[in-house]
Structures are given as structure tokens and as C-alpha cells.
Scaffold this motif. Structure first.
Motif, PDB file in Angstrom:
ATOM      1  N   ASP A 125       0.829  -1.206   0.000  1.00  0.00           N
ATOM      2  CA  ASP A 125       0.000   0.000   0.000  1.00  0.00           C
ATOM      3  C   ASP A 125       0.864   1.258   0.000  1.00  0.00           C
ATOM      4  N   GLU A 126       1.948   1.239   0.788  1.00  0.00           N
ATOM      5  CA  GLU A 126       2.865   2.383   0.812  1.00  0.00           C
ATOM      6  C   GLU A 126       3.457   2.621  -0.576  1.00  0.00           C
ATOM      7  N   ARG A 127       3.879   1.537  -1.232  1.00  0.00           N
ATOM      8  CA  ARG A 127       4.437   1.662  -2.583  1.00  0.00           C
ATOM      9  C   ARG A 127       3.394   2.204  -3.560  1.00  0.00           C
ATOM     10  N   ASP A 128       2.164   1.707  -3.442  1.00  0.00           N
ATOM     11  CA  ASP A 128       1.090   2.170  -4.323  1.00  0.00           C
ATOM     12  C   ASP A 128       0.836   3.666  -4.135  1.00  0.00           C
ATOM     13  N   HIS A 129       0.842   4.118  -2.880  1.00  0.00           N
ATOM     14  CA  HIS A 129       0.635   5.544  -2.628  1.00  0.00           C
ATOM     15  C   HIS A 129       1.777   6.377  -3.199  1.00  0.00           C
ATOM     16  N   LEU A 130       2.999   5.899  -3.033  1.00  0.00           N
ATOM     17  CA  LEU A 130       4.144   6.597  -3.603  1.00  0.00           C
ATOM     18  C   LEU A 130       4.039   6.647  -5.123  1.00  0.00           C
ATOM     19  N   MET A 131       3.680   5.514  -5.734  1.00  0.00           N
ATOM     20  CA  MET A 131       3.534   5.455  -7.191  1.00  0.00           C
ATOM     21  C   MET A 131       2.449   6.416  -7.663  1.00  0.00           C
ATOM     22  N   LEU A 132       1.344   6.480  -6.946  1.00  0.00           N
ATOM     23  CA  LEU A 132       0.270   7.395  -7.315  1.00  0.00           C
ATOM     24  C   LEU A 132       0.753   8.841  -7.255  1.00  0.00           C
ATOM     25  N   GLN A 133       1.478   9.189  -6.217  1.00  0.00           N
ATOM     26  CA  GLN A 133       2.004  10.555  -6.113  1.00  0.00           C
ATOM     27  C   GLN A 133       2.943  10.866  -7.277  1.00  0.00           C
ATOM     28  N   ILE A 134       3.805   9.920  -7.618  1.00  0.00           N
ATOM     29  CA  ILE A 134       4.741  10.121  -8.731  1.00  0.00           C
ATOM     30  C   ILE A 134       3.972  10.276 -10.044  1.00  0.00           C
ATOM     31  N   LEU A 135       2.960   9.430 -10.242  1.00  0.00           N
ATOM     32  CA  LEU A 135       2.174   9.508 -11.474  1.00  0.00           C
ATOM     33  C   LEU A 135       1.395  10.813 -11.573  1.00  0.00           C
ATOM     34  N   LEU A 136       0.847  11.286 -10.457  1.00  0.00           N
ATOM     35  CA  LEU A 136       0.130  12.566 -10.469  1.00  0.00           C
ATOM     36  C   LEU A 136       1.082  13.714 -10.783  1.00  0.00           C
ATOM     37  N   LEU A 137       2.258  13.685 -10.191  1.00  0.00           N
ATOM     38  CA  LEU A 137       3.258  14.708 -10.476  1.00  0.00           C
ATOM     39  C   LEU A 137       3.686  14.637 -11.941  1.00  0.00           C
ATOM     40  N   THR A 138       3.889  13.436 -12.447  1.00  0.00           N
ATOM     41  CA  THR A 138       4.289  13.258 -13.842  1.00  0.00           C
ATOM     42  C   THR A 138       3.218  13.786 -14.789  1.00  0.00           C
ATOM     43  N   GLU A 139       1.955  13.514 -14.467  1.00  0.00           N
ATOM     44  CA  GLU A 139       0.856  14.001 -15.309  1.00  0.00           C
ATOM     45  C   GLU A 139       0.859  15.527 -15.358  1.00  0.00           C
ATOM     46  N   ARG A 140       1.075  16.161 -14.225  1.00  0.00           N
ATOM     47  CA  ARG A 140       1.128  17.636 -14.200  1.00  0.00           C
ATOM     48  C   ARG A 140       2.307  18.161 -15.013  1.00  0.00           C
ATOM     49  N   GLU A 141       3.452  17.515 -14.847  1.00  0.00           N
ATOM     50  CA  GLU A 141       4.642  17.949 -15.575  1.00  0.00           C
ATOM     51  C   GLU A 141       4.446  17.800 -17.077  1.00  0.00           C
ATOM     52  N   VAL A 142       3.907  16.664 -17.505  1.00  0.00           N
ATOM     53  CA  VAL A 142       3.697  16.425 -18.941  1.00  0.00           C
ATOM     54  C   VAL A 142       2.686  17.422 -19.497  1.00  0.00           C
ATOM     55  N   THR A 143       1.639  17.710 -18.753  1.00  0.00           N
ATOM     56  CA  THR A 143       0.642  18.689 -19.197  1.00  0.00           C
ATOM     57  C   THR A 143       1.282  20.059 -19.364  1.00  0.00           C
ATOM     58  N   ALA A 144       2.123  20.445 -18.402  1.00  0.00           N
ATOM     59  CA  ALA A 144       2.811  21.744 -18.495  1.00  0.00           C
ATOM     60  C   ALA A 144       3.745  21.781 -19.690  1.00  0.00           C
ATOM     61  N   VAL A 145       4.480  20.688 -19.914  1.00  0.00           N
ATOM     62  CA  VAL A 145       5.408  20.627 -21.048  1.00  0.00           C
ATOM     63  C   VAL A 145       4.638  20.704 -22.371  1.00  0.00           C
ATOM     64  N   LEU A 146       3.515  20.001 -22.465  1.00  0.00           N
ATOM     65  CA  LEU A 146       2.704  20.060 -23.690  1.00  0.00           C
ATOM     66  C   LEU A 146       2.183  21.474 -23.931  1.00  0.00           C
ATOM     67  N   GLY A 147       1.795  22.151 -22.871  1.00  0.00           N
ATOM     68  CA  GLY A 147       1.340  23.538 -23.023  1.00  0.00           C
ATOM     69  C   GLY A 147       2.451  24.431 -23.561  1.00  0.00           C
ATOM     70  N   MET A 148       3.648  24.269 -23.022  1.00  0.00           N
ATOM     71  CA  MET A 148       4.787  25.059 -23.513  1.00  0.00           C
ATOM     72  C   MET A 148       5.131  24.672 -24.941  1.00  0.00           C
ATOM     73  N   ASP A 149       5.097  23.387 -25.249  1.00  0.00           N
ATOM     74  CA  ASP A 149       5.393  22.930 -26.612  1.00  0.00           C
ATOM     75  C   ASP A 149       4.400  23.507 -27.616  1.00  0.00           C
ATOM     76  N   ARG A 150       3.142  23.588 -27.226  1.00  0.00           N
ATOM     77  CA  ARG A 150       2.129  24.164 -28.127  1.00  0.00           C
ATOM     78  C   ARG A 150       2.450  25.622 -28.421  1.00  0.00           C
ATOM     79  N   LYS A 151       2.845  26.373 -27.381  1.00  0.00           N
ATOM     80  CA  LYS A 151       3.185  27.797 -27.587  1.00  0.00           C
ATOM     81  C   LYS A 151       4.413  27.930 -28.477  1.00  0.00           C
ATOM     82  N   ILE A 152       5.408  27.100 -28.252  1.00  0.00           N
ATOM     83  CA  ILE A 152       6.615  27.134 -29.083  1.00  0.00           C
ATOM     84  C   ILE A 152       6.257  26.767 -30.523  1.00  0.00           C
TER      85      ILE A 152
END
Length: 175
Positions: free
Chosen positions: A101-128
Motif C-alpha cells: 500500500d505504501e508503494r502504491d501511494h508513492l507510485m500514485l504521487q509520482i504519477l500525479l506529479l508526472t501528469e502535471r509535468e507532462v501537461t505543463a510541457v505540452l502547453g509550452m510545446d504548443r506555444k513554441i
């Protein structure tokens, strides 16, 4: 990813696992040792040897048979052993389940952070892309959708509704 980065990741994971093992109480260490022995071929062999000897002494050998057929005492001993074996295994499985369960929670946090980062990068890529004359590509429906923030709550609700609908469908089809 370089070999150094991979090695760093491996060392970090190993460090977390070692910390987890070090945090076990003495009781948990004992239960783990017993459960590990129970899951070994030595345990199986020891049981076979004990049971075969017990049966041999109480059937074939010309001595006092302390537990004649149908081996009521042996059955009692086996039942008690089964209770202890199950208890030790359940103790270990419970602890390993908490770790999972601890690993799953850590993985979820990493995946949520990754999703935010990828969304931000895609937004910047669109502007570029728009600035370098690739506005048509940057504004494709798929790219626009992917560069929007993902509502985790909405996604979780959709999954829950889908699972519930699938369960209802399965229940109807089995009737």
C-alpha cells in the motif's frame, strides 16, 4: 537514461527497502523468519520426516504405540501446527500488504506529479510550435486535449461508474 541514473534509481529503491526491513519490530522479524522457514523445502522435509517417523513408530515397530491408528494425537498436532503456520503467514502477508500500500501511494504521487509535468510541457510545446509556424499541429484536437489539466477526481469517478456498470452487466448475464 544513463547507466549512472539507472544505478542511482536502483540504489534509492534498495535504500527504501532496507529502511523498511530495518524498521520491523523484533516480533515482526521473528514472524518473518518463521514464515520464511515455513515456505521452504526444509520445512516440508522436516514435516515428512516427523510424520513418517510417528506413523512408523505407531504401526510397524515392535514398541509401545503411544498413538495407535487413526492417530488422533498426530491429527491434533497437525491441526495445531496448521493454526500456527496460518498465523505466521497471515502476519507476514499483512505487513507485506501494508508495504505494498505504501508503494502504491508513492507510485500514485509520482504519477500525479508526472501528469502535471507532462501537461505543463505540452502547453509550452504548443506555444513554441505556434511561434515557429506549426500552429496547425499545435492546435490539433488531440494535442489540445492532452495539454489540458486532467481531473483525477473525475477520472476516478468515471472508473468507479464503469466498474459498477460492468459488475451489473455481469450479474445480469449470469442470471
Amino acid at each position: 537514461m544513463s547507466l549512472n541514473q539507472i544505478q542511482e534509481h536502483i540504489e534509492l529503491i534498495a535504500k527504501h527497502e532496507m529502511e523498511f526491513l530495518a524498521q520491523r519490530t523484533a516480533t515482526e522479524r521473528f514472524a518473518d523468519s518463521v514464515a520464511e522457514f515455513i515456505g521452504s523445502l526444509q520445512f516440508v522435509g522436516l514435516n515428512l520426516l516427523i510424520y513418517a517417523t510417528w506413523i512408523l513408530i505407531n504401526t510397524v515397530l515392535p514398541m509401545h504405540h503411544f498413538d495407535p491408528r487413526p492417530f488422533a494425537l498426530l491429527q491434533t498436532c497437525v491441526a495445531i501446527e496448521a493454526i500456527f503456520v496460518a498465523s505466521f503467514i497471515l502476519i507476514r502477508q499483512g505487513r507485506l500488504g501494508r508495504r505494498s500500500d505504501e508503494r502504491d501511494h508513492l507510485m500514485l504521487q509520482i504519477l500525479l506529479l508526472t501528469e502535471r509535468e507532462v501537461t505543463a510541457v505540452l502547453g509550452m510545446d504548443r506555444k513554441i510550435a505556434e511561434q515557429v509556424g506549426l500552429g496547425r499541429e499545435a492546435n490539433r484536437q488531440e494535442v489540445r486535449e492532452l495539454s489540458k489539466d486532467t481531473s483525477i477526481d473525475a477520472m476516478a469517478q468515471t472508473i468507479k461508474e464503469s466498474i459498477t456498470a460492468d459488475e451489473k452487466q455481469a450479474a445480469v448475464s449470469t442470471e
